[in-house]
Design an enzyme around this catalytic site. Structure first.
Site, PDB file in Angstrom:
ATOM      1  N   TYR A  11       9.828   2.847   1.973  1.00  0.00           N
ATOM      2  CA  TYR A  11       9.799   2.096   0.707  1.00  0.00           C
ATOM      3  C   TYR A  11       9.855   2.995  -0.747  1.00  0.00           C
ATOM      4  CZ  TYR A  11       6.999  -0.477  -2.976  1.00  0.00           C
ATOM      5  OH  TYR A  11       6.518  -1.218  -4.072  1.00  0.00           O
ATOM      6  N   ASP A  31      14.547  11.790   7.724  1.00  0.00           N
ATOM      7  CA  ASP A  31      13.670  10.863   8.078  1.00  0.00           C
ATOM      8  C   ASP A  31      13.798  10.485   9.501  1.00  0.00           C
ATOM      9  OD1 ASP A  31      12.249   8.258   6.105  1.00  0.00           O
ATOM     10  OD2 ASP A  31      12.462   8.056   8.608  1.00  0.00           O
ATOM     11  N   ALA A  71       7.108  11.818   3.671  1.00  0.00           N
ATOM     12  CA  ALA A  71       7.227  11.227   5.099  1.00  0.00           C
ATOM     13  C   ALA A  71       5.678  11.571   5.492  1.00  0.00           C
ATOM     14  CB  ALA A  71       7.835  12.199   5.931  1.00  0.00           C
ATOM     15  N   THR A 114      -2.737  10.945  -2.405  1.00  0.00           N
ATOM     16  CA  THR A 114      -3.167   9.569  -2.540  1.00  0.00           C
ATOM     17  C   THR A 114      -4.647   9.406  -3.092  1.00  0.00           C
ATOM     18  OG1 THR A 114      -4.021   7.596  -1.004  1.00  0.00           O
ATOM     19  CG2 THR A 114      -4.011   9.805  -0.048  1.00  0.00           C
ATOM     20  N   TYR A 138      -6.821   8.952   7.382  1.00  0.00           N
ATOM     21  CA  TYR A 138      -5.789   9.073   6.506  1.00  0.00           C
ATOM     22  C   TYR A 138      -5.929  10.046   5.272  1.00  0.00           C
ATOM     23  CZ  TYR A 138      -2.175   7.568   2.938  1.00  0.00           C
ATOM     24  OH  TYR A 138      -1.199   7.886   2.114  1.00  0.00           O
ATOM     25  N   LYS A 142      -4.313  13.817   4.184  1.00  0.00           N
ATOM     26  CA  LYS A 142      -3.547  14.205   2.889  1.00  0.00           C
ATOM     27  C   LYS A 142      -4.258  15.031   2.080  1.00  0.00           C
ATOM     28  CE  LYS A 142       0.072  11.159   2.691  1.00  0.00           C
ATOM     29  NZ  LYS A 142       1.352  11.549   2.376  1.00  0.00           N
ATOM     30  N   HIS A 184      -0.513  -4.464   3.289  1.00  0.00           N
ATOM     31  CA  HIS A 184      -0.755  -4.464   2.019  1.00  0.00           C
ATOM     32  C   HIS A 184      -0.688  -5.918   1.368  1.00  0.00           C
ATOM     33  CE1 HIS A 184       0.916  -0.227   1.922  1.00  0.00           C
ATOM     34  NE2 HIS A 184      -0.392  -0.184   2.205  1.00  0.00           N
ATOM     35  N   ASP A 279     -13.077   0.431   3.021  1.00  0.00           N
ATOM     36  CA  ASP A 279     -12.640  -0.011   1.842  1.00  0.00           C
ATOM     37  C   ASP A 279     -13.612   0.368   0.587  1.00  0.00           C
ATOM     38  OD1 ASP A 279      -9.925  -1.135   2.126  1.00  0.00           O
ATOM     39  OD2 ASP A 279     -10.685  -3.214   2.240  1.00  0.00           O
TER      40      ASP A 279
END
Ligand code: UFG
Length: 315
Positions: A11, A31, A71, A114, A138, A142, A184, A279
């Site tokens: 995206y 990719d 990626a 992120t 995650y 990062k 999402h 979250d």
């Protein structure tokens, strides 16, 4: 510039590839199509199907002057149950890519980091000096690459920028979110509006926020693309810069669903469910640093614009 875009079939990577081409850059997309789509790679870009772990021969062939690195595996929930995939791809793959760059003396990179590197913030808006305490694998993976880039800048003269995205939304150059498993908020709410899904589950209504639902900072993918073009030439060799990318305004899950109803004119039934693990209640960015340093000036900051642009591809 001759650039290699790792993850350019996804995206964000495909939208930034289109923006790079429009800016006159020569682009090769690398990719492995594990989550991306070959038909998302813009016309005018070369495409090589390979993983980050097998990127060395591709870089030896392309000889890029810079790399933009999108990626990655990016599902927070899966990162908690299959952490090995996140360490292997996000960290191991990035290390392989940096070594492939070093082998061909390519030392300029823009990396997709992120907001998840910060974890639960002490205060909002979050600045780049805030503590980094990721609450999931995650975000940790990062953050590990951010650290990797700092040491490659210091030891090997890399010119690096980490862009810490908050919640990316909208569409651009005819490209939007198209995930096999959609998690999402905005694309799911649009699926409900389009009638391909019955209702959206709001993950928790008991957060310490005005309406009890989580607050996020949404940024348009085209504004994100602008930030990449500004970041690409910015750092000097030996420098690793970190910039947050958001609009500094938070919207609750309820407000996002209302925006989807308003834009689409369709009802969006809501079911209130349990909280989703990991979250944070509120993630809102301060992007003052990139505005001041690079003159980044988001042109599509309205939530309704992001929803409308995404809806145009769905409806
Ligand atoms: N949400 C729902 N119902 C859904 C989907 C989402 O209530 O069906 C809620 C989530 O609980 C959250 C908000 O909507 O409060 C936004 O959720 P998203 O999944 O759209 O986005 P996240 O904020 O979880 O994560 C996004 C990216 C991550 C990145 C993070 C950084 O997907 O990769 O932003 O802020 F790490």
């Amino acid at each position: 510039m001759r650039v290699l875009v790792a993850g350019g079939a996804g995206y964000i990577g495909s939208v930034v590839t289109a923006a790079l081409l429009a800016g006159g850059h020569e682009v090769t997309v690398l990719d492995d199509l594990s989550t991306g789509h070959a038909d998302a790679v813009p016309e005018g870009a070369a495409f090589v199907r390979a993983s980050l772990h097998d990127s060395a021969p591709v870089l030896a062939d392309v000889r890029p002057e810079a790399v933009l690195h999108f990626a990655a595996k990016s599902l927070v929930g899966v990162s908690q149950t299959q952490p090995e995939d996140y360490w292997h791809t996000n960290v191991g793959g990035s290390l392989a890519l940096l070594e492939a760059m070093r082998a061909v003396d390519c030392r300029r990179i823009v990396f997709s980091s992120t907001a998840a590197t910060y974890g639960e913030p002490d205060a909002v808006p979050i600045t780049e000096d805030a503590p980094t305490r990721p609450t999931n694998t995650y975000g940790a993976s990062k953050l590990a690459v951010d650290h990797m880039l700092t040491s490659y800048a210091v030891a090997h003269g890399f010119a690096a920028v980490s862009l810490r995205y908050f919640n990316v939304a909208g569409a651009g150059f005819g490209r939007g979110e198209r995930h096999a498993v959609e998690t999402h908020l905005i694309p799911i709410a649009l699926q409900v509006a389009a009638g391909t899904r019955d209702a959206i589950t709001v993950f928790g209504e008991d957060y310490p926020t005005p309406d009890g639902t989580c607050i996020r900072d949404y940024v348009h993918v085209l504004d994100l693309a602008d930030a990449h073009l500004l970041a690409l030439p910015a750092p000097a060799p030996g420098e690793h810069r970190i910039y947050n990318l958001g609009n500094g305004t938070g919207f609750s899950v309820r407000q996002v669903v209302d925006a989807v109803r308003e834009v689409t004119g369709h009802p969006v039934p809501v079911v209130v469910g349990a909280r989703r693990a990991g979250d944070p209640a509120q993630l809102v960015a301060s992007s003052e640093r990139i505005r001041a340093d690079l003159g980044w000036d988001p042109q599509h900051a309205e939530l309704t614009t992001m929803v409308r642009d995404a809806w145009a591809l769905v409806s």
